[in-house]
Design a protein around this motif. Structure first.
Motif, PDB file in Angstrom:
ATOM      1  N   GLY A 260       9.185  12.185 -10.811  1.00 17.02           N
ATOM      2  CA  GLY A 260       7.985  11.596 -10.253  1.00 17.02           C
ATOM      3  C   GLY A 260       6.707  12.188 -10.805  1.00 17.02           C
ATOM      4  N   PHE A 261       5.638  11.989 -10.057  1.00 19.18           N
ATOM      5  CA  PHE A 261       4.334  12.555 -10.383  1.00 19.18           C
ATOM      6  C   PHE A 261       3.680  12.965  -9.075  1.00 19.18           C
ATOM      7  CE2 PHE A 261       4.260   7.923 -10.343  1.00 19.18           C
ATOM      8  CZ  PHE A 261       3.322   7.636  -9.358  1.00 19.18           C
ATOM      9  N   SER A 262       2.589  13.687  -9.140  1.00 18.93           N
ATOM     10  CA  SER A 262       1.940  14.159  -7.928  1.00 18.93           C
ATOM     11  C   SER A 262       1.550  12.989  -7.036  1.00 18.93           C
ATOM     12  CB  SER A 262       0.686  14.972  -8.272  1.00 18.93           C
ATOM     13  OG  SER A 262      -0.019  15.328  -7.093  1.00 18.93           O
ATOM     14  N   ALA A 263       1.882  13.093  -5.754  1.00 16.05           N
ATOM     15  CA  ALA A 263       1.511  12.026  -4.827  1.00 16.05           C
ATOM     16  C   ALA A 263      -0.002  11.951  -4.651  1.00 16.05           C
ATOM     17  CB  ALA A 263       2.193  12.235  -3.481  1.00 16.05           C
ATOM     18  N   VAL A 264      -0.690  13.116  -4.721  1.00 10.89           N
ATOM     19  CA  VAL A 264      -2.134  13.108  -4.522  1.00 10.89           C
ATOM     20  C   VAL A 264      -2.875  13.230  -5.843  1.00 10.89           C
ATOM     21  CG1 VAL A 264      -1.971  14.115  -2.216  1.00 10.89           C
ATOM     22  CG2 VAL A 264      -2.318  15.608  -4.187  1.00 10.89           C
ATOM     23  N   GLU A 265      -4.075  12.696  -5.849  1.00  9.42           N
ATOM     24  CA  GLU A 265      -5.036  12.840  -6.925  1.00  9.42           C
ATOM     25  C   GLU A 265      -6.413  13.000  -6.290  1.00  9.42           C
ATOM     26  OE1 GLU A 265      -3.172  10.270 -10.669  1.00  9.42           O
ATOM     27  OE2 GLU A 265      -4.583   9.303  -9.293  1.00  9.42           O
TER      28      GLU A 265
ATOM     29  N   THR B 190      -1.164   6.441  -8.429  1.00  5.51           N
ATOM     30  CA  THR B 190      -0.298   5.359  -8.862  1.00  5.51           C
ATOM     31  C   THR B 190       0.169   5.681 -10.284  1.00  5.51           C
ATOM     32  OG1 THR B 190      -2.195   4.106  -9.701  1.00  5.51           O
ATOM     33  CG2 THR B 190      -1.472   3.633  -7.447  1.00  5.51           C
ATOM     34  N   ALA B 191       1.221   5.037 -10.717  1.00  2.87           N
ATOM     35  CA  ALA B 191       1.786   5.345 -12.027  1.00  2.87           C
ATOM     36  C   ALA B 191       0.932   4.771 -13.148  1.00  2.87           C
ATOM     37  CB  ALA B 191       3.205   4.795 -12.125  1.00  2.87           C
ATOM     38  N   GLY B 192       0.793   5.531 -14.219  1.00  4.49           N
ATOM     39  CA  GLY B 192       0.182   5.008 -15.429  1.00  4.49           C
ATOM     40  C   GLY B 192       1.206   4.190 -16.196  1.00  4.49           C
TER      41      GLY B 192
ATOM     42  N   SER C 121       0.863  -1.184   0.000  1.00  7.41           N
ATOM     43  CA  SER C 121       0.000   0.000   0.000  1.00  7.41           C
ATOM     44  C   SER C 121       0.896   1.230   0.000  1.00  7.41           C
ATOM     45  CB  SER C 121      -0.905  -0.002   1.246  1.00  7.41           C
ATOM     46  OG  SER C 121      -1.689   1.159   1.313  1.00  7.41           O
ATOM     47  N   GLN C 122       0.925   1.956  -1.126  1.00  9.94           N
ATOM     48  CA  GLN C 122       1.853   3.071  -1.292  1.00  9.94           C
ATOM     49  C   GLN C 122       1.100   4.345  -1.644  1.00  9.94           C
ATOM     50  OE1 GLN C 122       5.631   2.080  -2.969  1.00  9.94           O
ATOM     51  NE2 GLN C 122       5.768   3.969  -4.150  1.00  9.94           N
ATOM     52  N   SER C 123       1.460   5.440  -0.974  1.00 10.56           N
ATOM     53  CA  SER C 123       0.768   6.727  -1.157  1.00 10.56           C
ATOM     54  C   SER C 123       1.502   7.593  -2.177  1.00 10.56           C
ATOM     55  CB  SER C 123       0.652   7.454   0.188  1.00 10.56           C
ATOM     56  OG  SER C 123      -0.065   6.677   1.114  1.00 10.56           O
ATOM     57  N   GLY C 124       1.548   7.135  -3.425  1.00  9.36           N
ATOM     58  CA  GLY C 124       2.226   7.886  -4.476  1.00  9.36           C
ATOM     59  C   GLY C 124       3.303   7.058  -5.140  1.00  9.36           C
ATOM     60  N   GLY C 125       4.285   7.746  -5.751  1.00 13.52           N
ATOM     61  CA  GLY C 125       5.325   7.096  -6.525  1.00 13.52           C
ATOM     62  C   GLY C 125       6.521   6.662  -5.712  1.00 13.52           C
TER      63      GLY C 125
END
Length: 640
Positions: free
Chosen positions: A205-210, A627-629, A81-85
């Motif tokens: 990276g990418f934004s941790a939140v969405e 999560t990463a696309g 369970s990971q909160s972002g990249g």
């Protein structure tokens, strides 16, 4: 649920239909795999009673996984369970038990951070450039390893120098401007050996939140919404020295250094919903400086394997967060350590039998935490393990193990824990094994005295775990039942998020079934498929948060020739809820497929490529966190 189980098992086994050709040594054709964490000594995997998953160096290289959390997810059948990249806050669940109840070791040194609220190991920061093998031992191991091992042990064994001069270099570039480079060099003679290695990793990276599930923008990624990228940087170094004083005596020194910088996102009050929601921010960041040291003296002869060692783990964490008023930045400093002194001896008193006895002293310290006084507690321990492999039924092996450990704490009640295991072979390959163990988890310094939700009145958790397995090298089924008395959990209001750590009176229960299949087909195709069903409930009968009820992992590698292989791995996550009692967002019911290929140009250089999330699946593991696309990476590996 039984009908669903049968359907999912059939699906997992359908993945075995592929083609063939002869291939040299690979992760599936290794003859003998040893395990060191099960009884704290080296044994063949076949001679271990525990449920064990081994991730070999060959598997790591073929899958091209980057860090420990990725390896556990793709190769170890562990729920992540990971909160972002990359580098973001990460938890794992082993048979439903979370990170703080799983002891993580690297060359015998504890990675669990006593200053974090759960004393959990930060598995997202552990890179795999220098790893020889990862062992996942399920079920309580407190009778062998002490506290923090009620759910199991993950033991990371790093590479050792081999005779002569050797070197390994790796470079990789891919999505999110991710750059990775590592180098390792070693030399070994009859008397002396040295190994040094390092890694550099940097990603935008990418934004941790969405947006959270249910919001109007749910399903849109960070670039569509103009959210800030959360970058990550990791600089790691490892050093190993060894000197053979005589053919029976050896001294060793090891060091692991990990420095990281993590940009992350927190939460903010949302006026429209009247709740705190994950929110994009340019401010939050954490600097980590973790160090792991080991000094050891080893003596071996025909009867004894003696070990005297000193382990030191140090953790330094500096976090910057926006002030709750919205003006200014708050800084938080955390500094802690674990000191351990251990003396043990493995006495081989009969053929295929030994007694391991020893004693240790551990001190867990919170040396510096913003606005808090220094805190610490210690434990003096004595332990023993007896192991026998017998031929009680015809010429079929019977394996019996017994472990007991006594820990005398200066802050909590003393603890007596134990573990029993038995394995009976029913034929050449088939066996039935059973294990039962008691566990003990002391409250962490972060839970007792930290800055967020601390409760100095917490008392230790006690646990009981058991499992039964029937199988052989290719197919197995395991049933397990675990319980924790007086579970420590963070209890919060689902709207305001206000709360703190509390003791949940009574027994929390974890039970389920695991199925596995592994084979090497047609001399060319390696296949692994696992299915897990886990049911969790706290003392009030409510399901625990973020644990999927079902999980399927499937992996197949086609060795086209000695120089070329292609692989695919897939994971299906069943029903899962973001909050306890099946509340909050439903974050399961999705599948992710990844692809990888290696091309060996010559005996020195290998080119590889990997494509993660091939179908560009949109999903969230934690509600409101990305999560990463679809992601593409290329690399070059050179060995001498």
């Amino acid at each position: 649920e039984n009908k669903h189980m049968k359907q999912t098992v059939k699906l997992s086994l359908l993945s075995v239909a592929l083609f063939s050709q002869l291939q040299a040594q690979n992760q599936y054709s290794l003859e003998a795999i040893n395990v060191t964490a099960s009884q704290a000594t080296t044994l063949s995997k076949k001679d271990v009673t525990d449920s064990v998953t081994i991730i070999t160096k060959e598997a790591i290289e073929e899958a091209r996984v980057t860090n420990l959390s990725e390896a556990l997810s793709k190769l170890g059948n562990v729920t992540i369970s990971q909160s972002g990249g990359l580098g973001q806050q990460t938890s794992m669940f082993v048979r439903g038990m979370d990170t703080q109840r799983v002891l993580v070791l690297i060359d015998g040194v504890r990675l669990n951070d006593p200053t974090s609220v759960g004393a959990a190991a930060d598995i997202s920061q552990i890179m795999l450039y220098d790893v020889e093998q990862i062992e996942i031992i399920k079920g309580s191991q407190s009778g062998v390893w002490g506290a923090d091992a009620t759910g199991g042990v993950i033991n990371i064994i790093t590479s050792s120098a081999k005779k002569g001069v050797h070197g390994v270099a790796n470079v990789e570039y891919g999505s999110f401007a991710t750059k990775k480079a590592s180098l390792q060099a070693s030399y070994a003679s009859e008397d002396f050996d040295v190994l040094i290695g390092g890694l550099y990793l940097d990603t935008d990276g990418f934004s941790a939140v969405e947006p959270v599930k249910g919001s109007a923008d749910y399903g849109k990624r960070y670039d569509e919404l103009g959210l800030e990228k959360d970058s990550y940087n990791n600089n790691s170094l490892n050093l190993k020295l060894g000197y053979n004083l005589t053919k029976n005596d050896r001294v060793e020194a090891k060091a692991q250094i990990i420095d990281t910088l993590v940009d992350f996102d927190t939460s903010a009050y949302d006026i429209a919903s009247g709740a705190y929601l994950p929110a994009d921010s340019t401010v939050p960041k954490t600097r980590l400086k973790n160090r792991f040291y080991n000094l050891a003296y080893k003596h071996s002869d025909s009867m004894n394997e003696a070990l005297f060692q000193y382990n030191l783990s140090t953790f330094k964490r500096n976090a910057e967060l926006p002030n709750y008023t919205g003006v200014g930045i708050d800084e938080y400093a955390y500094k802690g350590s674990v000191n351990e002194l251990k003396l043990e001896d493995k006495i081989s008193y009969v053929e295929n039998g030994f007694l391991r006895v020893g004693a240790s002293y551990q001190k867990f310290a919170q040396e510096e935490v913003t606005a808090n006084a220094n805190k610490s507690y210690g434990a003096i321990s004595a332990f023993a393990t007896n192991y026998n492999k017998l031929a009680l039924v015809s010429d079929l092996n019977t394996i019996i193990t017994e472990s007991i450990r006594y820990d005398k704490y200066d802050e909590f009640d003393n603890s007596l824990t134990g573990k029993l295991g038995a394995k009976q072979f029913l034929g050449k390959d088939y066996y039935v094994s059973a294990n039962v163990g008691t566990g003990y988890n002391a409250p962490t310094l972060g839970q007792l005295y930290g800055q967020f939700g601390a409760n100095p009145n917490l008392k230790p958790e006690k646990s009981l775990t058991s499992d039964v397995t029937l199988g052989n090298d290719n197919v197995w089924i395991t049933g397990f039942y675990n319980e924790i008395r007086d579970l420590i959990d963070y209890v919060s209001d689902p709207v305001t998020y206000a709360g703190g750590y509390a003791q949940v009176d009574g027994k929390s229960k974890f039970k389920g079934v695991e199925l596995g299949y592994e084979d090497y087909l047609f001399d060319a195709v390696g296949v692994t498929a696992t299915y897990a069903y886990v049911k969790t409930q706290d003392a009030k009968g409510k399901a625990l948060a973020r644990r999927p009820k079902t999980q399927i992992d499937a992996k197949a590698t086609y060795y086209v020739s000695e120089e070329f292989d292609v692989g695919v791995n897939a994971q299906y996550i069943g029903e899962r809820y973001n909050a306890a009692d099946n509340q909050g967002a439903q974050t399961g019911k999705y599948a992710v497929v990844n692809f990888v290929s290696n091309v060996k140009l010559n005996k020195t250089i290998t080119l590889y490529g990997k494509l993660d999330n091939v179908a560009d699946k949109y999903y969230q593991v934690v509600d409101g966190y990305a999560t990463a696309g679809r992601s593409l990476y290329f690399g070059l590996n050179a060995k001498y």
